[in-house]
Enzyme design. Structure first.
Site, PDB file in Angstrom:
ATOM      1  N   HIS A  72      33.182  53.189  31.724  1.00  0.00           N
ATOM      2  CA  HIS A  72      31.752  53.510  31.771  1.00  0.00           C
ATOM      3  C   HIS A  72      31.515  54.592  30.714  1.00  0.00           C
ATOM      4  O   HIS A  72      32.406  55.404  30.463  1.00  0.00           O
ATOM      5  CB  HIS A  72      31.330  54.144  33.090  1.00  0.00           C
TER       6      HIS A  72
ATOM      7  N   ASP B  69      32.616  58.010  31.765  1.00  0.00           N
ATOM      8  CA  ASP B  69      34.056  58.247  31.943  1.00  0.00           C
ATOM      9  C   ASP B  69      34.656  58.882  30.698  1.00  0.00           C
ATOM     10  O   ASP B  69      35.612  59.645  30.781  1.00  0.00           O
ATOM     11  CB  ASP B  69      34.835  56.934  32.140  1.00  0.00           C
TER      12      ASP B  69
ATOM     13  N   GLU C 236      28.491  42.081  37.907  1.00  0.00           N
ATOM     14  CA  GLU C 236      29.525  42.279  38.935  1.00  0.00           C
ATOM     15  C   GLU C 236      28.861  42.406  40.299  1.00  0.00           C
ATOM     16  O   GLU C 236      28.247  43.428  40.609  1.00  0.00           O
ATOM     17  CB  GLU C 236      30.316  43.549  38.594  1.00  0.00           C
TER      18      GLU C 236
ATOM     19  N   GLU D  32      35.132  41.163  41.818  1.00  0.00           N
ATOM     20  CA  GLU D  32      36.101  42.162  42.300  1.00  0.00           C
ATOM     21  C   GLU D  32      36.522  41.810  43.722  1.00  0.00           C
ATOM     22  O   GLU D  32      35.687  41.527  44.584  1.00  0.00           O
ATOM     23  CB  GLU D  32      35.472  43.557  42.246  1.00  0.00           C
TER      24      GLU D  32
ATOM     25  N   HIS E 285      34.990  43.794  46.582  1.00  0.00           N
ATOM     26  CA  HIS E 285      33.567  43.502  46.768  1.00  0.00           C
ATOM     27  C   HIS E 285      33.389  42.191  47.531  1.00  0.00           C
ATOM     28  O   HIS E 285      32.465  42.046  48.325  1.00  0.00           O
ATOM     29  CB  HIS E 285      32.854  43.417  45.418  1.00  0.00           C
TER      30      HIS E 285
ATOM     31  N   ASP F  53      38.030  42.014  38.499  1.00  0.00           N
ATOM     32  CA  ASP F  53      38.421  43.384  38.799  1.00  0.00           C
ATOM     33  C   ASP F  53      39.443  43.269  39.932  1.00  0.00           C
ATOM     34  O   ASP F  53      39.099  42.974  41.091  1.00  0.00           O
ATOM     35  CB  ASP F  53      37.217  44.234  39.220  1.00  0.00           C
TER      36      ASP F  53
ATOM     37  N   ASP G  97      34.859  50.375  50.350  1.00  0.00           N
ATOM     38  CA  ASP G  97      35.452  49.886  49.100  1.00  0.00           C
ATOM     39  C   ASP G  97      36.602  50.818  48.714  1.00  0.00           C
ATOM     40  O   ASP G  97      36.398  51.810  48.036  1.00  0.00           O
ATOM     41  CB  ASP G  97      34.320  49.932  48.056  1.00  0.00           C
TER      42      ASP G  97
ATOM     43  N   ASP H 179      39.322  50.170  46.923  1.00  0.00           N
ATOM     44  CA  ASP H 179      39.857  49.989  45.562  1.00  0.00           C
ATOM     45  C   ASP H 179      41.360  50.245  45.460  1.00  0.00           C
ATOM     46  O   ASP H 179      41.826  50.984  44.584  1.00  0.00           O
ATOM     47  CB  ASP H 179      39.133  50.923  44.573  1.00  0.00           C
TER      48      ASP H 179
ATOM     49  N   ASP I 154      40.640  47.620  38.585  1.00  0.00           N
ATOM     50  CA  ASP I 154      39.647  48.542  39.134  1.00  0.00           C
ATOM     51  C   ASP I 154      40.241  49.045  40.451  1.00  0.00           C
ATOM     52  O   ASP I 154      39.823  48.646  41.545  1.00  0.00           O
ATOM     53  CB  ASP I 154      38.308  47.834  39.343  1.00  0.00           C
TER      54      ASP I 154
HETATM   55  C1  XLS Z   1      32.169  49.951  41.894  1.00  0.00           C
HETATM   56  C2  XLS Z   1      32.347  49.027  40.784  1.00  0.00           C
HETATM   57  C3  XLS Z   1      32.288  49.640  39.386  1.00  0.00           C
HETATM   58  C4  XLS Z   1      32.133  48.587  38.330  1.00  0.00           C
HETATM   59  C5  XLS Z   1      31.707  49.084  37.007  1.00  0.00           C
HETATM   60  O1  XLS Z   1      32.373  49.615  43.051  1.00  0.00           O
HETATM   61  O2  XLS Z   1      33.536  48.339  40.997  1.00  0.00           O
HETATM   62  O3  XLS Z   1      33.381  50.452  39.155  1.00  0.00           O
HETATM   63  O4  XLS Z   1      33.313  47.843  38.155  1.00  0.00           O
HETATM   64  O5  XLS Z   1      30.569  49.854  37.092  1.00  0.00           O
HETATM   65 CA    CA Z   2      34.562  46.866  39.731  1.00  0.00          CA
HETATM   66 CA    CA Z   3      35.086  48.640  43.950  1.00  0.00          CA
END
Ligand code: XLS
Ligand code: CA
Ligand code: CA
EC number: 5.3.1.5
Length: 438
Positions: free
Chosen positions: A99, A102, A230, A266, A269, A294, A305, A307, A337
């Protein structure tokens, strides 16, 4: 300077190796189903989790120990670029994703943010030239800054909408400059908390307008990346407009935007939306919209979430099954991700986590390729639906049947075909057999 002195370059040692700092399954040059593993995956490092995040959660501050902790502002941003390329080199990760926020500090104005981005993008560009690493995708963070409390492309505040457009414009320019292969839109705050204060129609129209403006600008500057949306059903917003693959595809079709987009899906998600990851991939694949992944996983016992790095071979196998059936991911790739757990605070954990993810996907790919080669599910499914290949079934599929013709058929058909078992347990046991054998 080296930021990860304790770790040297990770290589493939095979699945008998007991060296934690070696790949057991990911062998970039190994050919599976006609392509090398490196070509199948295009593994990518997520800048935000690996370089920027520090392990904080709603109950506690950062825990991560990093060699750049003592730095601030642009010095910190520059150190992270160097660390990023060192990590990608040592892990043999060919791609990265970020991003805007980042990589560079926002400063106190949009102008300052643009200038900071230019400084860091110069550095990233230099490193890319020197190392051959590539940009899988970049995106604009339009959810962290307080200005986006009501959303970005779906805000009630037109000035905030303009600011979001300014971020996207710069993001597209950066993507073009760095040769980004994709550009991502994730609408973390594009949704609503309550309909009592929300003009949903206007918000969705404005979101479509923003996408159209992005398409137009990319064309104007000659940026040919694949645009990706996404989906995510919620978090941070209670209801997000890009809820899941099916909702997002319907939205794009409604506004005539579908030709310009694919989906970045993802795993975590998908599960938040109440789907499996392979369900989401299948929906996208059926619609010609499977763009990029992702890679991560959620936790069965936690509702948000998380991750986590993907280590579930069962899921990785079904994911790679869809990817192979799709003929690959085109411009897309497999972006981690994923973040190390808060208690995995040492720099070495970043390496161990990526190795775990890359090995899991590599194993999943091999199993999926074998399943497809042996037509394990295809033959079963062909047979299961064989009644649609002849007689009345063929007429239905050809679009020749009517309710009247079917009723006539049913009335005259004294001996209807018997149903047969779906054999779900056997199919799952067979999948296990392949996972264990391959
Ligand atoms: C958040 C998302 C984010 C996207 C990019 O849950 O996964 O990180 O991948 O903005
Ligand atoms: Ca993501
Ligand atoms: Ca996520």
């Amino acid at each position: 300077m080296a930021y990860f002195e304790s770790v040297s370059k990770i290589s493939y040692e095979g699945n008998n190796s007991t060296n934690p700092y070696a790949f057991k399954w990911y062998n970039p040059d190994e050919v599976v189903a006609g392509k090398t593993m490196a070509e199948h995956f295009k593994f990518s490092m997520a800048y935000w989790h690996t370089l920027t995040a520090g392990g904080s959660d709603p109950f506690g501050v950062n825990t991560a120990v990093r060699a750049w902790d003592h730095l601030n502002g642009l010095d910190l941003a520059k150190a992270r670029v160097e660390a990023a390329f060192e990590l990608m080199d040592k892990l043999n990760l060919p791609y990265f994703a970020f991003h805007d926020v980042d990589i560079a500090p926002e400063g106190s104005s949009l102008k300052e943010f643009y200038a900071n981005l230019d400084t860091i993008v110069d550095l990233i560009e230099e490193q890319m030239k020197a190392t051959g690493k590539k940009l899988l995708w970049n995106t604009a963070n339009m959810f962290t800054n307080p200005r986006y409390m009501h959303g970005a492309a779906t805000t009630c505040n037109a000035d905030v909408y303009a600011h979001a457009a300014a971020q996207i414009k710069k993001g597209l320019e950066i993507g073009k400059r760095l040769g980004g292969e994709n550009y991502v839109f994730w609408g973390g705050r594009e949704g609503y908390e309550t309909l009592l204060n929300t003009d949903m129609q206007l918000e969705q129209d404005n979101l479509a307008r923003m996408f159209q403006m992005a398409i137009d600008y990319a064309r104007e500057i000659g940026f040919e990346a694949q645009f990706l949306i996404e989906p995510k059903p919620k978090e941070p917003t209670k209801h997000q407009y890009d809820f899941d693959a099916a909702t997002t595809i319907a939205f794009l079709q409604k506004y005539g935007l579908d030709k310009h987009f694919k989906l970045n899906l993802e795993a975590n998600h998908a599960t938040l939306a109440g789907h499996t990851f392979n369900h989401e991939l299948r929906v996208a694949r059926m619609n010609g919209m499977l763009g990029s992944l992702d890679a991560n996983q959620g936790d069965m016992l936690i509702g948000w979430d998380t991750d986590e790095f993907p280590v579930d071979i069962y899921d990785a196998t079904l994911t790679m099954y869809e990817v192979l059936q799709n003929g690959g991911l085109g411009k897309g790739g497999v972006n981690f991700d994923a973040k190390v757990r808060r208690a995995s605070f040492e720099p070495e954990d970043l390496f161990l986590a990526h190795i775990a993810g890359m090995d899991t996907y590599a194993k999943g790919l091999k199993v999926a390729a074998k399943l497809i080669e042996d037509r394990v599910f295809e033959d079963f499914i062909d047979k299961r639906y064989s009644s649609f290949k002849e007689g009345i079934g063929q007429e239905i599929v050809a679009g020749k049947a009517t309710l009247a013709s079917l009723a006539e058929y049913a009335l005259n058909n004294d001996t209807p075909r018997k149903n047969e078992s779906g054999r779900q347990e056997w199919l799952k046991a067979t999948l296990n057999q392949y996972i264990l054998a391959e």
